[in-house]
Design a protein around this motif. Sequence first.
Motif, mmCIF file in Angstrom:
data_model
loop_
_atom_site.group_PDB
_atom_site.id
_atom_site.type_symbol
_atom_site.label_atom_id
_atom_site.label_comp_id
_atom_site.label_asym_id
_atom_site.label_seq_id
_atom_site.Cartn_x
_atom_site.Cartn_y
_atom_site.Cartn_z
ATOM 1 N N LYS A 100 -14.529 1.092 -2.400
ATOM 2 C CA LYS A 100 -14.646 1.054 -0.936
ATOM 3 C C LYS A 100 -13.871 2.205 -0.304
ATOM 4 O O LYS A 100 -14.345 2.844 0.633
ATOM 5 C CB LYS A 100 -14.125 -0.285 -0.403
ATOM 6 N N ALA A 101 -12.679 2.444 -0.811
ATOM 7 C CA ALA A 101 -11.857 3.534 -0.278
ATOM 8 C C ALA A 101 -12.517 4.881 -0.538
ATOM 9 O O ALA A 101 -12.542 5.765 0.334
ATOM 10 C CB ALA A 101 -10.477 3.495 -0.918
ATOM 11 N N ALA A 102 -13.087 5.047 -1.743
ATOM 12 C CA ALA A 102 -13.741 6.315 -2.083
ATOM 13 C C ALA A 102 -14.977 6.540 -1.226
ATOM 14 O O ALA A 102 -15.206 7.650 -0.719
ATOM 15 C CB ALA A 102 -14.106 6.333 -3.552
ATOM 16 N N ASP A 103 -15.800 5.511 -1.050
ATOM 17 C CA ASP A 103 -17.019 5.651 -0.251
ATOM 18 C C ASP A 103 -16.687 6.047 1.180
ATOM 19 O O ASP A 103 -17.363 6.897 1.781
ATOM 20 C CB ASP A 103 -17.815 4.350 -0.258
ATOM 21 N N ALA A 104 -15.649 5.445 1.742
ATOM 22 C CA ALA A 104 -15.257 5.751 3.116
ATOM 23 C C ALA A 104 -14.775 7.199 3.236
ATOM 24 O O ALA A 104 -15.138 7.918 4.176
ATOM 25 C CB ALA A 104 -14.164 4.788 3.571
ATOM 26 N N ALA A 105 -13.960 7.643 2.261
ATOM 27 C CA ALA A 105 -13.440 9.010 2.299
ATOM 28 C C ALA A 105 -14.563 10.025 2.132
ATOM 29 O O ALA A 105 -14.628 11.023 2.866
ATOM 30 C CB ALA A 105 -12.395 9.199 1.200
ATOM 31 N N LEU A 106 -15.476 9.774 1.192
ATOM 32 C CA LEU A 106 -16.555 10.719 0.922
ATOM 33 C C LEU A 106 -17.547 10.797 2.083
ATOM 34 O O LEU A 106 -18.146 11.849 2.316
ATOM 35 C CB LEU A 106 -17.275 10.343 -0.371
ATOM 36 N N SER A 107 -17.725 9.689 2.822
ATOM 37 C CA SER A 107 -18.620 9.733 3.974
ATOM 38 C C SER A 107 -18.039 10.598 5.091
ATOM 39 O O SER A 107 -18.782 11.169 5.896
ATOM 40 C CB SER A 107 -18.870 8.316 4.508
ATOM 41 N N GLU A 108 -16.722 10.738 5.099
ATOM 42 C CA GLU A 108 -16.068 11.565 6.118
ATOM 43 C C GLU A 108 -16.039 13.040 5.724
ATOM 44 O O GLU A 108 -16.240 13.930 6.550
ATOM 45 C CB GLU A 108 -14.632 11.080 6.341
ATOM 46 N N ILE A 109 -15.804 13.322 4.457
ATOM 47 C CA ILE A 109 -15.634 14.730 4.038
ATOM 48 C C ILE A 109 -16.884 15.307 3.376
ATOM 49 O O ILE A 109 -16.952 16.508 3.125
ATOM 50 C CB ILE A 109 -14.421 14.881 3.092
ATOM 51 N N GLY A 110 -17.868 14.434 3.072
ATOM 52 C CA GLY A 110 -19.119 14.929 2.513
ATOM 53 C C GLY A 110 -18.986 15.534 1.128
ATOM 54 O O GLY A 110 -19.710 16.449 0.778
ATOM 55 N N GLY A 111 -18.061 15.016 0.335
ATOM 56 C CA GLY A 111 -17.844 15.559 -0.995
ATOM 57 C C GLY A 111 -18.451 14.720 -2.088
ATOM 58 O O GLY A 111 -19.398 13.959 -1.872
ATOM 59 N N GLY A 154 -5.794 7.611 5.918
ATOM 60 C CA GLY A 154 -5.984 6.564 6.934
ATOM 61 C C GLY A 154 -7.357 5.944 6.841
ATOM 62 O O GLY A 154 -7.508 4.712 6.954
ATOM 63 N N VAL A 155 -8.372 6.768 6.605
ATOM 64 C CA VAL A 155 -9.738 6.261 6.470
ATOM 65 C C VAL A 155 -9.832 5.363 5.227
ATOM 66 O O VAL A 155 -10.473 4.296 5.275
ATOM 67 C CB VAL A 155 -10.717 7.447 6.342
ATOM 68 N N LEU A 169 -10.079 -0.630 3.137
ATOM 69 C CA LEU A 169 -9.641 -1.699 2.240
ATOM 70 C C LEU A 169 -9.094 -2.914 2.974
ATOM 71 O O LEU A 169 -8.748 -3.918 2.344
ATOM 72 C CB LEU A 169 -8.545 -1.153 1.310
ATOM 73 N N GLN A 170 -9.048 -2.825 4.310
ATOM 74 C CA GLN A 170 -8.510 -3.947 5.077
ATOM 75 C C GLN A 170 -9.445 -5.155 5.068
ATOM 76 O O GLN A 170 -10.664 -5.008 5.081
ATOM 77 C CB GLN A 170 -8.245 -3.513 6.551
ATOM 78 N N THR A 223 0.843 -1.193 0.000
ATOM 79 C CA THR A 223 0.000 0.000 0.000
ATOM 80 C C THR A 223 0.880 1.245 0.000
ATOM 81 O O THR A 223 1.717 1.426 0.885
ATOM 82 C CB THR A 223 -0.935 0.035 1.219
ATOM 83 N N VAL A 224 0.684 2.058 -1.007
ATOM 84 C CA VAL A 224 1.443 3.299 -1.138
ATOM 85 C C VAL A 224 0.531 4.459 -0.743
ATOM 86 O O VAL A 224 -0.544 4.624 -1.309
ATOM 87 C CB VAL A 224 1.928 3.498 -2.590
#
Length: 393
Positions: A351-362, A386-387, A392-393, A296-297
């Motif tokens: 999955k990564a995008a959904d998690a990030a967007l749920s946090e920032i509301g974008g 980090g989110v 993705l874990q 993971t980079v």
Amino acid sequence: MLKDRFYYEDPYRTAFKSNVIHEGEDGGRPFVVLENTVFYPTGGGQPNDTGKLNGIRVTDVEEVDGEIRHYVETPLEAFVVSGKIDWERRFDHMQQHAGQHILTAAFVETAGYQTVSFHLGQDIVSIDLDSDQVIEEQLRAAEERANEIILENRPIQTEWVTDEELDRSKLRKELAVNGEIRLVIIPDFDYNGCGGTHPRTTGEVGSIKILGTERNKKKTRVHFVCGDRVLRQLGKKNAILKEAVGLLSAPEEQAVDAIRKLLEANKLLEKQAAELKESLIGFEAGELLAGAAGNTVKAAFEDRSIAELQKLARAAAAQSEESVILLAARNGDKLQFVAARGSGVPLSMKKAADAALSEIGGKGGGNDAFVQGGGETSLSAEQVLGVMEAALQ
């Protein structure tokens, strides 16, 4: 009567005296109405005159409900006034308006195009022709014909007629007024109703120069200047050309070739710069992969465009089939991210995008292999990464 107004009786008259009919105020602007005036009010595409009444500056002149209002800086509080107009402004308007008549008639004669509107601006005059297909040859022909009429120094005549006396067969276009009709006539060339001010002869227009055209609602807008404005435009353009040839270190006659060579060289440099940037992106992707702990980079940036993040993520994913690439950047109040995977990774980046967007509301989008998104948030780029990694874990 209209024809008794001083500016119609003698457009060359600059000074006068008149009794005050009344004074008033309109929207906080004081005005005075006189028995007669040399001040031309705005109308028919021609701006108003300016000048002074009893030493007080006249800022605007308008005809309202049949009376001419002279808007002044301060109330006059007088029974009789002495007035004087700005002659330089008046004569400029006379040149431009007469020039418009001449150019308009020239377009009718040489190309059959009617003028549907006219605007006399502070620096440039324009007419709208009833065609969206005016070619360079037609512009040149109309300009040449207009300047021929000027050089012939034909008289510019005015005549007041009634509806019954009007010879409609000669009119360039139908009139929108009746009653007192004022005709402006250039013998054997133009016969048209007009309420503006004009010089006595076409020669006083000096010259006409078309500066350019543009499309405007299925019409062609022709920009031009007349008289002293031609000289001002020439001086302005000559100053620009002089500065340009100085920067080019080339004589005027070679300026176009020098500019063309510069543009070609600039295109080549832009291409080379783009190629170098692509190489640097590939090198940077390799550096990110080499410094990553595992497959993971993650990398956070400041003031880096989403386009660069996309290129960097794609380059890294192409270099490592087993890696997941998570990148984020803060640009002002906005945080943007991308997530990509190598061809050998079975995880969905959604999955990564959904998690990030749920946090920032974008907002964001993409597919299983590549996603992007962003929004306004107080979270840091590292926190959002980090989110995404956790999802993705």
